[in-house]
Design a protein around this motif. Structure first.
Motif, short mmCIF file in Angstrom:
data_model
loop_
_atom_site.label_atom_id
_atom_site.label_comp_id
_atom_site.label_asym_id
_atom_site.label_seq_id
_atom_site.Cartn_x
_atom_site.Cartn_y
_atom_site.Cartn_z
N UNK A 15 51.99 -0.50 7.34
CA UNK A 15 52.90 -0.65 6.23
C UNK A 15 54.12 0.13 5.93
N UNK A 16 53.73 1.42 5.89
CA UNK A 16 54.89 2.46 5.71
C UNK A 16 55.71 2.38 7.15
N UNK A 158 26.12 -10.93 -2.54
CA UNK A 158 27.38 -10.74 -2.15
C UNK A 158 28.02 -9.77 -2.96
N UNK A 159 28.62 -8.70 -2.43
CA UNK A 159 28.98 -7.51 -3.13
C UNK A 159 30.58 -7.66 -3.33
N UNK A 160 31.17 -7.16 -4.30
CA UNK A 160 32.47 -7.30 -4.48
C UNK A 160 32.90 -5.79 -5.38
N UNK A 161 34.22 -5.87 -5.13
CA UNK A 161 35.04 -4.63 -5.69
C UNK A 161 36.25 -4.73 -6.22
N UNK A 162 36.78 -4.10 -7.38
CA UNK A 162 38.18 -4.59 -7.50
C UNK A 162 39.35 -4.34 -6.78
N UNK A 163 40.25 -5.23 -6.73
CA UNK A 163 41.48 -5.14 -5.91
C UNK A 163 42.68 -5.11 -6.77
N UNK A 164 43.69 -4.35 -6.46
CA UNK A 164 45.05 -4.55 -7.20
C UNK A 164 45.96 -4.35 -5.85
N UNK A 165 47.03 -5.44 -6.31
CA UNK A 165 48.36 -5.32 -5.48
C UNK A 165 49.54 -5.70 -6.04
N UNK A 166 50.51 -5.21 -5.69
CA UNK A 166 51.68 -5.27 -5.95
C UNK A 166 52.86 -4.45 -5.17
N UNK A 167 53.86 -3.91 -5.90
CA UNK A 167 54.76 -3.28 -5.28
C UNK A 167 55.41 -1.97 -5.89
N UNK A 168 55.88 -1.19 -5.18
CA UNK A 168 56.51 -0.13 -5.73
C UNK A 168 58.17 0.07 -5.63
N UNK A 177 68.34 0.91 -5.34
CA UNK A 177 66.74 1.12 -5.00
C UNK A 177 66.93 2.20 -3.81
N UNK A 178 66.13 2.91 -4.16
CA UNK A 178 65.82 4.44 -3.24
C UNK A 178 64.23 4.09 -2.50
N UNK A 179 63.75 3.15 -2.93
CA UNK A 179 62.38 2.91 -2.31
C UNK A 179 62.00 1.55 -2.70
N UNK A 180 61.38 0.87 -1.68
CA UNK A 180 60.72 -0.58 -2.08
C UNK A 180 59.56 -0.72 -1.30
N UNK A 181 58.38 -0.99 -1.59
CA UNK A 181 57.24 -1.10 -0.46
C UNK A 181 56.28 -1.94 -1.33
N UNK A 182 55.52 -2.54 -0.66
CA UNK A 182 54.41 -3.26 -1.13
C UNK A 182 52.86 -2.20 -1.15
N UNK A 183 52.06 -2.62 -1.87
CA UNK A 183 50.98 -1.80 -1.85
C UNK A 183 49.59 -2.63 -2.14
N UNK A 184 48.18 -2.32 -1.60
CA UNK A 184 47.10 -2.82 -2.06
C UNK A 184 46.20 -1.85 -2.11
N UNK A 185 45.32 -1.76 -3.26
CA UNK A 185 44.47 -0.68 -3.47
C UNK A 185 43.19 -1.44 -4.27
N UNK A 218 51.31 5.59 -3.97
CA UNK A 218 52.82 6.00 -4.56
C UNK A 218 53.21 7.11 -3.88
N UNK A 219 52.36 7.95 -3.84
CA UNK A 219 52.67 9.44 -3.47
C UNK A 219 52.96 9.18 -1.72
N UNK A 220 52.08 8.28 -1.12
CA UNK A 220 52.48 8.04 0.39
C UNK A 220 53.66 7.67 0.54
N UNK A 221 54.27 6.59 -0.43
CA UNK A 221 55.60 5.83 -0.36
C UNK A 221 56.72 7.10 -0.32
N UNK A 222 56.57 8.09 -1.31
CA UNK A 222 57.58 9.02 -1.44
C UNK A 222 57.49 9.77 -0.19
N UNK A 223 56.27 10.35 0.46
CA UNK A 223 56.08 11.20 1.38
C UNK A 223 56.84 10.61 2.89
N UNK A 224 56.85 9.25 2.95
CA UNK A 224 57.48 8.58 3.95
C UNK A 224 58.82 8.70 3.88
#
Length: 235
Positions: A15-16, A158-168, A177-185, A218-224
């Motif tokens: 992604x990055x 069947x096992x599940x876990x929360x998933x959140x997605x969007x963009x920074x 815009x100084x930064x724009x990228x999607x994320x999945x967590x 979010x930190x990763x996006x800034x680091x890149x």
């Protein structure tokens, strides 16, 4: 308690690497302070996913034409999609009651939790230390587009876990815009849908795990953007 390593974590470098334009010195200087602004879509909750997610394999037909290979690939994709649909229907049938109650397990203060975690994660980076300020005109916008439970394995249930997605998006005081990228967590804790609806504290902790990963992304996006190697997730 069973834990999972999500596919999203494996895809993070991909992604990055696709949007790795570094900030210039002038752009770095522009980020003299930063406010974190979460935005949760009011219709962001989506029904749980209980089917395994597959990608159809790339199929090469020996001695055949490109068209033949493409047709074989399309056929494989169709088979996968049909199998996934059947698996999802079975999941919905087996966990119908829990699925209907699942929205009630989502933390009502999702936006506040995202704000706190992303502010903490960004503020811990040397470049942004002391710069995270709610009054700053430079806005790090965390858009939460979807949140749901997603399949994370099978162990009888069947096992599940929360998933959140969007963009920074990092918007400077001038609106650029100084930064724009999607994320999945996703969370680490994998439990049955029944377990999450029976224990809201468990669900809350699992959502916090996913939110912690939003902070890391979010930190990763800034680091890149700074030309640094993204911080790895602790095991």
């Amino acid at each position: 308690m069973r834990h999972v390593l999500p596919l999203a974590a494996c895809l993070l470098p991909l992604v990055f690497s696709s949007c790795a334009t570094k900030w210039t010195e002038a752009q770095k200087a522009q980020v003299s302070s930063l406010s974190v602004a979460p935005s949760v879509a009011p219709d962001g909750y989506k029904p749980p996913i209980g089917n395994e997610v597959h990608s159809a394999p790339i199929i090469t037909v020996g001695g055949g034409s490109f068209a033949a290979g493409a047709a074989a690939g399309a056929g494989a994709q169709l088979i996968v999609e049909i199998a996934a649909l059947a698996q999802q229907k079975m999941f919905e049938s087996n966990y119908a009651d829990a699925i209907s109650r699942a929205p009630g397990t989502v933390p009502g203060d999702l936006s506040s939790r995202v704000h706190k975690e992303v502010s903490k994660s960004l503020g811990a980076h040397p470049f942004l230390k002391g710069k995270v300020n709610n009054a700053s005109p430079n806005r790090f916008v965390v858009t939460v587009e979807t949140f749901r439970y997603t399949r994370a394995g099978k162990d009888g249930d069947v096992l599940v876990t929360p998933a959140i997605s969007g963009k920074f998006e990092l918007l400077g005081a001038d609106g650029k815009k100084l930064l724009s990228t999607p994320y999945v967590a996703v969370g680490k804790t994998a439990k049955s849908m029944n377990a999450f609806v029976a224990d809201k504290a468990l669900a809350s902790r699992a959502f916090d795990e996913a939110i912690m990963r939003i902070g890391l992304r979010a930190r990763n996006a800034v680091e890149v953007k700074l030309g640094e190697t993204p911080t790895k997730e602790a095991p």
